[in-house]
Design a protein around this motif. Structure first.
Motif, PDB file in Angstrom:
ATOM      1  N   GLY A 242      85.063  30.633  44.137  1.00 29.83           N
ATOM      2  CA  GLY A 242      84.030  29.669  43.731  1.00 29.83           C
ATOM      3  C   GLY A 242      82.741  30.357  43.284  1.00 29.83           C
ATOM      4  O   GLY A 242      81.642  29.854  43.526  1.00 29.83           O
ATOM      5  N   ILE A 243      82.881  31.511  42.633  1.00 33.03           N
ATOM      6  CA  ILE A 243      81.710  32.252  42.154  1.00 33.03           C
ATOM      7  C   ILE A 243      81.556  31.985  40.655  1.00 33.03           C
ATOM      8  O   ILE A 243      82.537  32.100  39.909  1.00 33.03           O
ATOM      9  N   PRO A 244      80.339  31.633  40.198  1.00 29.41           N
ATOM     10  CA  PRO A 244      80.178  31.417  38.756  1.00 29.41           C
ATOM     11  C   PRO A 244      80.475  32.700  37.977  1.00 29.41           C
ATOM     12  O   PRO A 244      80.150  33.799  38.435  1.00 29.41           O
ATOM     13  N   VAL A 245      81.092  32.522  36.809  1.00 29.65           N
ATOM     14  CA  VAL A 245      81.573  33.643  36.013  1.00 29.65           C
ATOM     15  C   VAL A 245      81.013  33.508  34.598  1.00 29.65           C
ATOM     16  O   VAL A 245      81.082  32.434  34.023  1.00 29.65           O
ATOM     17  N   VAL A 246      80.444  34.565  34.061  1.00 34.42           N
ATOM     18  CA  VAL A 246      79.896  34.522  32.700  1.00 34.42           C
ATOM     19  C   VAL A 246      80.403  35.735  31.928  1.00 34.42           C
ATOM     20  O   VAL A 246      80.350  36.860  32.430  1.00 34.42           O
ATOM     21  N   GLU A 247      80.895  35.486  30.697  1.00 36.83           N
ATOM     22  CA  GLU A 247      81.286  36.587  29.804  1.00 36.83           C
ATOM     23  C   GLU A 247      80.220  36.668  28.730  1.00 36.83           C
ATOM     24  O   GLU A 247      80.103  35.769  27.892  1.00 36.83           O
ATOM     25  N   ARG A 248      79.428  37.730  28.764  1.00 38.29           N
ATOM     26  CA  ARG A 248      78.349  37.896  27.771  1.00 38.29           C
ATOM     27  C   ARG A 248      78.010  39.373  27.649  1.00 38.29           C
ATOM     28  O   ARG A 248      78.409  40.182  28.489  1.00 38.29           O
ATOM     29  N   ASP A 249      77.269  39.705  26.576  1.00 44.11           N
ATOM     30  CA  ASP A 249      76.806  41.086  26.422  1.00 44.11           C
ATOM     31  C   ASP A 249      75.952  41.496  27.615  1.00 44.11           C
ATOM     32  O   ASP A 249      75.194  40.672  28.163  1.00 44.11           O
ATOM     33  N   ILE A 250      76.063  42.767  27.967  1.00 45.92           N
ATOM     34  CA  ILE A 250      75.245  43.312  29.064  1.00 45.92           C
ATOM     35  C   ILE A 250      74.484  44.522  28.522  1.00 45.92           C
ATOM     36  O   ILE A 250      75.064  45.380  27.848  1.00 45.92           O
ATOM     37  N   ASP A 251      73.176  44.564  28.807  1.00 49.27           N
ATOM     38  CA  ASP A 251      72.378  45.746  28.460  1.00 49.27           C
ATOM     39  C   ASP A 251      72.535  46.805  29.546  1.00 49.27           C
ATOM     40  O   ASP A 251      72.753  46.477  30.722  1.00 49.27           O
ATOM     41  N   ARG A 252      72.337  48.044  29.117  1.00 50.18           N
ATOM     42  CA  ARG A 252      72.425  49.172  30.055  1.00 50.18           C
ATOM     43  C   ARG A 252      71.522  48.975  31.273  1.00 50.18           C
ATOM     44  O   ARG A 252      71.931  49.149  32.417  1.00 50.18           O
ATOM     45  N   THR A 253      70.250  48.574  31.016  1.00 49.40           N
ATOM     46  CA  THR A 253      69.296  48.492  32.127  1.00 49.40           C
ATOM     47  C   THR A 253      69.569  47.308  33.051  1.00 49.40           C
ATOM     48  O   THR A 253      69.112  47.294  34.186  1.00 49.40           O
ATOM     49  N   GLU A 254      70.340  46.333  32.561  1.00 44.23           N
ATOM     50  CA  GLU A 254      70.736  45.247  33.471  1.00 44.23           C
ATOM     51  C   GLU A 254      71.645  45.787  34.572  1.00 44.23           C
ATOM     52  O   GLU A 254      71.605  45.320  35.714  1.00 44.23           O
ATOM     53  N   LEU A 255      72.461  46.781  34.192  1.00 41.61           N
ATOM     54  CA  LEU A 255      73.348  47.365  35.202  1.00 41.61           C
ATOM     55  C   LEU A 255      72.544  48.037  36.314  1.00 41.61           C
ATOM     56  O   LEU A 255      72.912  47.984  37.489  1.00 41.61           O
ATOM     57  N   TYR A 256      71.432  48.687  35.910  1.00 45.09           N
ATOM     58  CA  TYR A 256      70.629  49.417  36.905  1.00 45.09           C
ATOM     59  C   TYR A 256      70.105  48.482  38.001  1.00 45.09           C
ATOM     60  O   TYR A 256      69.915  48.896  39.133  1.00 45.09           O
ATOM     61  N   THR A 257      69.833  47.225  37.619  1.00 45.17           N
ATOM     62  CA  THR A 257      69.235  46.305  38.587  1.00 45.17           C
ATOM     63  C   THR A 257      70.248  45.281  39.115  1.00 45.17           C
ATOM     64  O   THR A 257      69.870  44.314  39.765  1.00 45.17           O
ATOM     65  N   ALA A 258      71.525  45.510  38.819  1.00 45.25           N
ATOM     66  CA  ALA A 258      72.546  44.572  39.319  1.00 45.25           C
ATOM     67  C   ALA A 258      72.558  44.583  40.851  1.00 45.25           C
ATOM     68  O   ALA A 258      72.253  45.601  41.482  1.00 45.25           O
ATOM     69  N   GLU A 259      72.916  43.433  41.417  1.00 51.19           N
ATOM     70  CA  GLU A 259      73.038  43.370  42.885  1.00 51.19           C
ATOM     71  C   GLU A 259      74.278  44.139  43.342  1.00 51.19           C
ATOM     72  O   GLU A 259      74.282  44.786  44.382  1.00 51.19           O
ATOM     73  N   GLU A 260      75.339  44.026  42.535  1.00 52.76           N
ATOM     74  CA  GLU A 260      76.588  44.734  42.827  1.00 52.76           C
ATOM     75  C   GLU A 260      77.249  45.045  41.489  1.00 52.76           C
ATOM     76  O   GLU A 260      76.977  44.368  40.484  1.00 52.76           O
TER      77      GLU A 260
END
Ligand SMILES: Cc1ncc(COP(=O)(O)O)c(C=O)c1O
Length: 306
Positions: free
Chosen positions: A233-251
């Motif tokens: 039951g976790i929301p799922v999104v398929e979209r472009d990801i920037d490099r710096t978004e990965l740096y601040t990801a929770e997991e």
């Protein structure tokens, strides 16, 4: 060109070898560029003493898409290869986790100017233990190498030639002290690892690049998205990801047949969360573990009994 008379000798692995003796096993002789394949795992359930091939149909459906794009012809149907996979895994009487590798390759007479026509097929199997319960996440970097693009060498085709691009990025990463690489695509967006897809958790949402971002359309990616939506039951999104978004990801984690669910501890030395395996990643790992071995009976169509 390929059917000209052959010389008496050939140099092979450091030796001058008579032409007739310069043979290679079928599993190695063609891996220079033209072969397509699937890497499929089968998991042993020790309680039931049963071996289940995981998502065999989905893998073979992708194999037939690769066959079409590569203009290969095969006399075997998808159901023939389902039966053959079960048969060869059974014939080897495994009681452990294994890999199943169906491979198709053009006859050596097929030349570049008309690479169309009949392909040989083999299915190889070998033991390979799951690494799903590894206790820590991996150290990843963003590779300076760019992922191949669809109108160059389509990553959508699981072709050994594509793995030169993977190897160059992954080898660079390990020589620099990382475990894994994450490649960007030609648009400068996050693409995939050399042998796995990339997922991140941001604001409690599972985010992953879309199938049009030059990734292999991964069976495990689809499995994880389905588990996210339908089981956890976790929301799922398929979209472009920037490099710096990965740096601040929770997991963040890799997923793939080989990678299974592989948590990422850091990217370019930025800790992901606190560097430990995050709670949502842990839920995916547990659910995936139970489904692949048939401990969890849901999705029976995902497991083919050997
Ligand atoms: C480049 C690449 N991306 C993604 C994956 C994951 O694909 P799948 O889940 O179908 O194994 C793989 C697996 O081999 C791969 O090589």
């Amino acid at each position: 060109m390929w059917d000209t008379p052959h010389p008496q000798y050939i140099w092979l692995d450091g030796k001058i070898t008579p032409w007739e003796q310069a043979t290679m096993h079928v599993t190695h002789g063609h891996i220079f560029a033209h072969s397509i394949f699937e890497g499929i795992r089968a998991y042993w359930n020790p309680q039931r003493e049963k071996l289940y091939i995981f998502r065999l149909h989905a893998h073979l459906e992708r194999l037939y898409r690769s066959i079409k794009i590569m203009r290969m012809e095969t006399p075997f149907s998808l159901e023939d290869l389902v039966r053959a996979s079960v048969e060869i895994a059974g014939a080897n009487t495994y009681r452990e986790d294994i890999y199943v590798f169906p491979t198709l390759f053009f006859a050596p007479t097929t030349f570049l100017s008309k690479m169309v026509g009949p392909a040989h097929t083999y299915i190889n199997t070998f033991p390979n233990a799951s690494q799903l319960s590894r206790p820590t996440g991996v150290k990843a970097c963003i590779s300076s190498w760019t992922r191949i693009t669809d109108n160059m060498l389509p990553a959508r085709v699981k072709c050994w030639a594509n793995y030169r691009n993977s190897a160059i990025a992954w080898t660079d990463a390990t020589l620099s002290g990382y475990d894994e690489a994450i490649m960007m695509n030609t648009r400068g967006k996050v693409c995939e690892g050399p042998g796995a897809c990339v997922m991140m958790i941001q604001d409690g949402v599972l985010v992953t690049p879309p199938v049009t971002s030059d990734i292999l359309v991964s069976v495990t990616r689809n499995t994880i998205l389905q588990i996210g939506r339908e089981v956890l039951g976790i929301p799922v999104v398929e979209r472009d990801i920037d490099r710096t978004e990965l740096y601040t990801a929770e997991e963040a984690f890799f997923c793939g047949t080989g990678a299974e669910v592989k948590p990422i501890a850091s990217i370019d030395h930025h800790l992901i969360g606190n560097g430990e395996i995050g709670p949502i990643t842990q839920k995916f790992r547990k659910t995936y573990h139970d489904l692949i071995r048939g401990i969890d009976d849901r999705y029976p169509e995902w497991r083919t009994l050997v």
